[in-house]
Write a protein that holds these residues in place. Structure first.
Motif, mmCIF file in Angstrom:
data_model
loop_
_atom_site.group_PDB
_atom_site.id
_atom_site.type_symbol
_atom_site.label_atom_id
_atom_site.label_comp_id
_atom_site.label_asym_id
_atom_site.label_seq_id
_atom_site.Cartn_x
_atom_site.Cartn_y
_atom_site.Cartn_z
ATOM 1 N N VAL A 8 102.719 -44.809 115.071
ATOM 2 C CA VAL A 8 102.082 -43.516 115.314
ATOM 3 C C VAL A 8 102.118 -43.240 116.811
ATOM 4 O O VAL A 8 101.626 -44.035 117.614
ATOM 5 N N ASP A 24 102.380 -40.035 120.193
ATOM 6 C CA ASP A 24 102.080 -38.645 120.546
ATOM 7 C C ASP A 24 103.353 -37.807 120.478
ATOM 8 O O ASP A 24 103.489 -36.952 119.612
ATOM 9 N N GLU A 62 104.129 -38.606 114.136
ATOM 10 C CA GLU A 62 103.890 -38.082 115.480
ATOM 11 C C GLU A 62 102.696 -37.137 115.466
ATOM 12 O O GLU A 62 102.568 -36.288 114.584
ATOM 13 N N THR A 63 101.829 -37.291 116.465
ATOM 14 C CA THR A 63 100.572 -36.537 116.486
ATOM 15 C C THR A 63 100.617 -35.299 117.362
ATOM 16 O O THR A 63 99.710 -34.459 117.274
ATOM 17 N N GLU A 85 96.213 -37.289 114.583
ATOM 18 C CA GLU A 85 96.307 -38.746 114.737
ATOM 19 C C GLU A 85 95.418 -39.441 113.720
ATOM 20 O O GLU A 85 95.847 -40.407 113.049
ATOM 21 N N LEU A 102 100.428 -48.116 117.906
ATOM 22 C CA LEU A 102 99.927 -46.838 118.417
ATOM 23 C C LEU A 102 100.548 -46.623 119.791
ATOM 24 O O LEU A 102 100.228 -47.332 120.747
#
Length: 344
Positions: free
Chosen positions: A72, A74, A104-105, A112, A129
């Motif tokens: 995961v 950004d 992807e956040t 997220e 992360l």
């Protein structure tokens, strides 16, 4: 119509053994439970002929593992610069027989949270992360087995972190200039000269400045840039040239160096004959620039591989809580550094 999946019962029938025996052979426990070599080979041959694949869900229920990892980030997945982090993680996971689920956040905390819950609902064995650039992050609650990639926890956390060795990178950049004979009239573009003179939240800037200072390079001055983009490097270098004649520049990233090149050219100065330039990141533009830019590379691929390695070690309870793993940043020696034309 799709072909029916070959089941364990099909395999057992083809090999002429019980389902239990077939299962033990396929899970690697045949020898442990004294199943003969001949029977084991018969089951394996039948599996090959039928194209049998174990049911991952069933295996997960028996073993308590899903052989999957969540990644995961950004904006890593859509970044050309940092995409090699995913490549490194994918290859390290594949070598261990593990699949990587990537989400992807876009920097959205709610997204997220939803992605992390989705990964946990699918019973991933652990989570990486990741952040696009090195920064401090707040660790989500109840994340389970996890590592932080290109990020440090704030406040402190028991999770291990994998980050570039930015302090050593600063030392390396300084040594490039010192070894070329630059001992004065060296200026910084992007941050400094003090460690508090940095863009907000930039861990890399603070650590790079620390390394430069520790290497013993005398810094004559600096221009701080809020955003490390070419236009900022251009403006900062123009401002510097209005008051000073540098012998060398250390740009805090390659995009700033691109702008600095333009400002130097506009002022009638040549790289490296008049001004040497060293930078950081090894962005693709570094090898496109003329002359090619000497830079200290971000080891994205190695960071991704290291994250998987540390995650597996953590799941095996082989790591110290909160340990920070620093990955070496290599120097890419190119054409932008030369001895000073005037003696130092």
């Amino acid at each position: 119509m799709s072909r029916r999946r070959v089941t364990l019962a099909d395999l057992a029938q083809a090999a002429g053994v019980s389902r239990t025996t077939a299962s033990l052979v396929m899970t690697g426990r045949g020898r442990e439970l004294r199943i003969s070599h001949d029977v084991e080979q018969r089951v394996l041959r039948a599996a090959d002929e039928l194209g049998y694949r174990p049911n991952a869900v069933s295996v997960g229920l028996r073993t308590g593992t899903s052989r999957t990892i969540g990644f995961v980030s950004d904006t890593v997945a859509t970044s050309r610069l940092a995409g090699d982090m995913i490549k490194g993680a994918l290859e390290a996971a594949r070598e261990r027989g593990v699949m990587l689920f990537i989400g992807e956040t876009e920097g959205d905390p709610e997204l997220e949270r939803g992605l992390l819950h989705a990964m946990q609902d699918r019973q991933v064995d652990g989570i990486i992360l990741a952040a696009m650039y090195t920064r401090t992050i707040k660790v989500p609650k109840d994340i389970g087995p996890a590592v932080l990639l290109n990020a440090l926890p704030k406040p402190a956390s028991a999770l291990p972190s994998i980050v570039p060795d930015e302090v050593e990178a600063g030392r390396s950049a300084a040594r490039v200039l010192l070894e070329a004979g630059h001992h004065e009239d060296v200026y910084l573009i992007g941050a400094g000269p003090r460690s508090r003179d940095v863009p907000a939240t930039s861990v890399a800037a603070v650590e790079r400045l620390t390394g430069i200072e520790e290497a013993g390079l005398r810094i004559a001055g600096a221009r701080v840039c809020a955003d490390w983009q070419p236009e900022e490097g251009l403006a900062a270098t123009r401002s510097l040239l209005a008051d000073h004649r540098p012998r060398a520049l250390i740009c805090l990233n390659d995009r700033l160096a691109l702008g600095a090149y333009q400002a130097l050219s506009d002022a009638g100065l040549s790289v490296p004959e008049d001004v040497s330039v060293v930078s950081f990141d090894d962005h693709p533009i570094a090898s496109w620039m003329r002359p090619k830019l000497t830079t200290v590379a971000l080891p994205h691929y190695e960071l991704g591989r290291k994250a998987v390695e540390v995650l597996f070690a953590q799941m095996g309870e082989e790591t110290e809580p909160g340990q920070v793993h620093r990955v070496t940043m290599p120097v890419r020696h190119r054409e932008s550094v030369a001895p000073p034309t005037r003696p130092c």
